[in-house]
Design a protein around this motif. Structure first.
Motif, PDB file in Angstrom:
ATOM      1  N   ALA A  39     -22.887  27.564  32.312  1.00  0.00           N
ATOM      2  CA  ALA A  39     -23.030  26.321  32.106  1.00  0.00           C
ATOM      3  C   ALA A  39     -23.722  25.313  33.319  1.00  0.00           C
ATOM      4  N   LEU A  40     -23.396  25.760  34.944  1.00  0.00           N
ATOM      5  CA  LEU A  40     -23.748  24.905  35.363  1.00  0.00           C
ATOM      6  C   LEU A  40     -25.323  25.223  35.174  1.00  0.00           C
ATOM      7  N   ARG A  41     -25.725  26.547  35.374  1.00  0.00           N
ATOM      8  CA  ARG A  41     -26.524  27.659  36.238  1.00  0.00           C
ATOM      9  C   ARG A  41     -27.902  26.979  34.746  1.00  0.00           C
ATOM     10  N   HIS A  42     -27.319  27.538  33.403  1.00  0.00           N
ATOM     11  CA  HIS A  42     -28.209  27.610  32.381  1.00  0.00           C
ATOM     12  C   HIS A  42     -27.670  26.380  31.238  1.00  0.00           C
ATOM     13  N   PRO A  43     -27.448  25.471  31.864  1.00  0.00           N
ATOM     14  CA  PRO A  43     -26.585  24.194  30.349  1.00  0.00           C
ATOM     15  C   PRO A  43     -27.566  24.256  29.501  1.00  0.00           C
ATOM     16  N   GLY A  44     -28.705  24.908  29.063  1.00  0.00           N
ATOM     17  CA  GLY A  44     -29.407  25.064  27.281  1.00  0.00           C
ATOM     18  C   GLY A  44     -28.466  25.799  26.991  1.00  0.00           C
ATOM     19  N   ARG A  45     -27.918  26.488  27.226  1.00  0.00           N
ATOM     20  CA  ARG A  45     -27.651  27.758  27.026  1.00  0.00           C
ATOM     21  C   ARG A  45     -26.267  27.853  26.514  1.00  0.00           C
ATOM     22  N   VAL A  46     -25.019  26.809  26.222  1.00  0.00           N
ATOM     23  CA  VAL A  46     -24.383  26.597  26.167  1.00  0.00           C
ATOM     24  C   VAL A  46     -24.461  25.535  25.206  1.00  0.00           C
ATOM     25  N   ARG A  47     -23.610  25.289  23.991  1.00  0.00           N
ATOM     26  CA  ARG A  47     -23.605  24.173  23.228  1.00  0.00           C
ATOM     27  C   ARG A  47     -21.935  23.674  23.349  1.00  0.00           C
ATOM     28  N   ARG A  48     -20.859  24.385  22.970  1.00  0.00           N
ATOM     29  CA  ARG A  48     -19.885  23.659  23.475  1.00  0.00           C
ATOM     30  C   ARG A  48     -19.393  25.211  24.288  1.00  0.00           C
ATOM     31  N   LEU A  49     -17.699  24.929  24.896  1.00  0.00           N
ATOM     32  CA  LEU A  49     -17.248  25.380  26.207  1.00  0.00           C
ATOM     33  C   LEU A  49     -15.815  25.367  26.216  1.00  0.00           C
ATOM     34  N   VAL A  50     -15.155  26.546  25.406  1.00  0.00           N
ATOM     35  CA  VAL A  50     -13.617  26.979  26.205  1.00  0.00           C
ATOM     36  C   VAL A  50     -13.507  27.469  27.272  1.00  0.00           C
TER      37      VAL A  50
ATOM     38  N   PRO B  93      -2.475  35.733  20.578  1.00  0.00           N
ATOM     39  CA  PRO B  93      -3.751  35.851  19.983  1.00  0.00           C
ATOM     40  C   PRO B  93      -3.799  34.642  19.279  1.00  0.00           C
ATOM     41  N   HIS B  94      -2.745  34.658  18.518  1.00  0.00           N
ATOM     42  CA  HIS B  94      -2.418  33.804  16.991  1.00  0.00           C
ATOM     43  C   HIS B  94      -2.671  32.241  17.351  1.00  0.00           C
ATOM     44  N   ARG B  95      -1.711  32.024  18.445  1.00  0.00           N
ATOM     45  CA  ARG B  95      -2.192  30.093  18.594  1.00  0.00           C
ATOM     46  C   ARG B  95      -3.105  30.092  20.139  1.00  0.00           C
ATOM     47  N   LEU B  96      -3.858  31.095  21.077  1.00  0.00           N
ATOM     48  CA  LEU B  96      -4.951  30.871  21.035  1.00  0.00           C
ATOM     49  C   LEU B  96      -6.430  30.960  20.492  1.00  0.00           C
ATOM     50  N   ALA B  97      -5.750  31.503  19.165  1.00  0.00           N
ATOM     51  CA  ALA B  97      -6.703  31.215  18.148  1.00  0.00           C
ATOM     52  C   ALA B  97      -7.149  29.800  17.403  1.00  0.00           C
ATOM     53  N   ALA B  98      -6.312  29.718  17.338  1.00  0.00           N
ATOM     54  CA  ALA B  98      -6.038  28.221  16.878  1.00  0.00           C
ATOM     55  C   ALA B  98      -6.628  26.939  17.370  1.00  0.00           C
ATOM     56  N   LEU B  99      -5.979  27.172  18.647  1.00  0.00           N
ATOM     57  CA  LEU B  99      -6.554  26.117  19.249  1.00  0.00           C
ATOM     58  C   LEU B  99      -8.180  26.277  19.648  1.00  0.00           C
ATOM     59  N   VAL B 100      -8.340  27.323  20.143  1.00  0.00           N
ATOM     60  CA  VAL B 100     -10.156  27.418  19.704  1.00  0.00           C
ATOM     61  C   VAL B 100     -10.869  26.874  18.823  1.00  0.00           C
ATOM     62  N   SER B 101     -10.306  27.301  17.426  1.00  0.00           N
ATOM     63  CA  SER B 101     -10.977  27.540  15.878  1.00  0.00           C
ATOM     64  C   SER B 101     -10.775  25.416  16.058  1.00  0.00           C
ATOM     65  N   GLU B 102      -9.680  25.377  16.119  1.00  0.00           N
ATOM     66  CA  GLU B 102      -9.929  23.293  16.117  1.00  0.00           C
ATOM     67  C   GLU B 102     -10.863  23.210  16.309  1.00  0.00           C
ATOM     68  N   PHE B 103     -10.578  23.474  17.971  1.00  0.00           N
ATOM     69  CA  PHE B 103     -11.753  22.334  19.041  1.00  0.00           C
ATOM     70  C   PHE B 103     -12.672  22.948  18.509  1.00  0.00           C
ATOM     71  N   LEU B 104     -13.233  23.462  17.665  1.00  0.00           N
ATOM     72  CA  LEU B 104     -15.080  23.650  17.651  1.00  0.00           C
ATOM     73  C   LEU B 104     -15.165  23.927  16.242  1.00  0.00           C
ATOM     74  N   ALA B 105     -14.189  23.223  15.357  1.00  0.00           N
ATOM     75  CA  ALA B 105     -14.539  22.494  13.899  1.00  0.00           C
ATOM     76  C   ALA B 105     -14.566  21.838  14.371  1.00  0.00           C
ATOM     77  N   ASP B 106     -14.546  20.644  15.445  1.00  0.00           N
ATOM     78  CA  ASP B 106     -13.955  19.359  15.342  1.00  0.00           C
ATOM     79  C   ASP B 106     -15.369  18.304  15.117  1.00  0.00           C
ATOM     80  N   PRO B 107     -15.357  17.573  14.221  1.00  0.00           N
ATOM     81  CA  PRO B 107     -16.908  16.650  13.960  1.00  0.00           C
ATOM     82  C   PRO B 107     -16.936  16.249  14.795  1.00  0.00           C
ATOM     83  N   ARG B 108     -16.546  15.976  16.010  1.00  0.00           N
ATOM     84  CA  ARG B 108     -16.551  14.630  16.580  1.00  0.00           C
ATOM     85  C   ARG B 108     -17.471  15.667  17.839  1.00  0.00           C
TER      86      ARG B 108
END
Length: 251
Positions: free
Chosen positions: A117-128, A234-249
């Motif tokens: 994200a620091l060295r190639h900022p254009g390559r990252v859309r959202r970061l977890v 894995p299920h708790r982490l995947a849920a956190l990640v999916s919720e974050f990536l689905a956030d319309p904000r």
């Protein structure tokens, strides 16, 4: 550092199982849709995320990458450093024809993701980032002592047993890398989620430092969990990640 690495001929973005070499790294893709890059931790490969795939892969193309000197990726030339690994990922994304992607990094993979994200900022859309640290002292004192002891032993053995040299380099990553200044994280300009286990090997204060250093970053602590969240929770982490990536904000 250019955001668009010079790459020769882009290859198709789909590299189905068992995968193949894309430039410097072994890559495997699954599914279709917006890409989510998966970056594993020290001594692992992309399979560390296997139990998260059913959830994370819904409506997305998952891009599993083995870091250099890990899994099926070659050692490559030059020093084995977190920053070098981030540059490798940028090259792979270019070769896959993916201008930008969401990125999920675990442990050393989280450190690679921060460098990306620091060295190639254009390559990252959202970061977890999960269980990441900015410098070795971000780990708990006991963990750092153990890592330094292991580094001393295996580096000594590698001097007389050459096949151990790559393994020694991987251990050395934990005591020498990453080398990120918290002030630099102010340049991370993408939506970011920082996750750690309640009993993580990363100090809670250090995880808070990462959250507080990235503008607008969110933090999440998985109660009762340790460091190995992709395998232990894995299920708790995947849920956190999916919720974050689905956030319309953050769309």
């Amino acid at each position: 550092m250019s955001d668009e690495p010079s790459v020769p001929r882009p290859v198709p973005s789909a590299v189905p199982a068992p995968g193949g070499l894309v430039g410097p790294l072994w890559v495997v893709t699954r599914g279709a849709g917006p890409p989510l890059v998966l970056l594993h931790g020290n001594g692992e490969d992309h399979h560390v995320f296997d139990r998260m795939v059913p959830t994370l892969g819904v409506g997305r193309m998952l891009v599993g990458i083995d870091s250099r000197a890990h899994g099926r990726s070659p050692r490559g030339e030059g020093p084995l450093r977190i920053a070098t690994m981030a540059d490798d990922v940028a090259v792979v994304l270019g070769l896959l024809g993916l201008p930008a992607a969401d990125v999920l990094g675990f442990s050393d993979g989280g450190n690679v993701a921060l460098e990306l994200a620091l060295r190639h900022p254009g390559r990252v859309r959202r970061l977890v980032v999960v269980g990441a640290n900015l410098f070795p002292e971000g780990m708990t004192a006991g963990t750092l002592r153990t890592a330094r002891a292991a580094d001393a032993v295996i580096s000594a053995l590698a001097r007389v047993v050459p096949p151990l040299r790559v393994a020694a380099e991987r251990v050395a990553l934990m005591v020498d890398d990453p080398c990120l200044d918290p002030a630099d994280l102010a340049r991370v300009a993408v939506p970011t989620l920082v996750v750690a286990g309640e009993r993580d090997i990363i100090r809670p204060a250090h995880t808070r430092l990462i959250v507080e250093s990235i503008p607008g970053a969110r933090g999440a602590v998985v109660a009762g969990a340790g460091h190995m969240l992709p395998r232990q929770e894995p299920h708790r982490l995947a849920a956190l990640v999916s919720e974050f990536l689905a956030d319309p904000r953050d769309a």
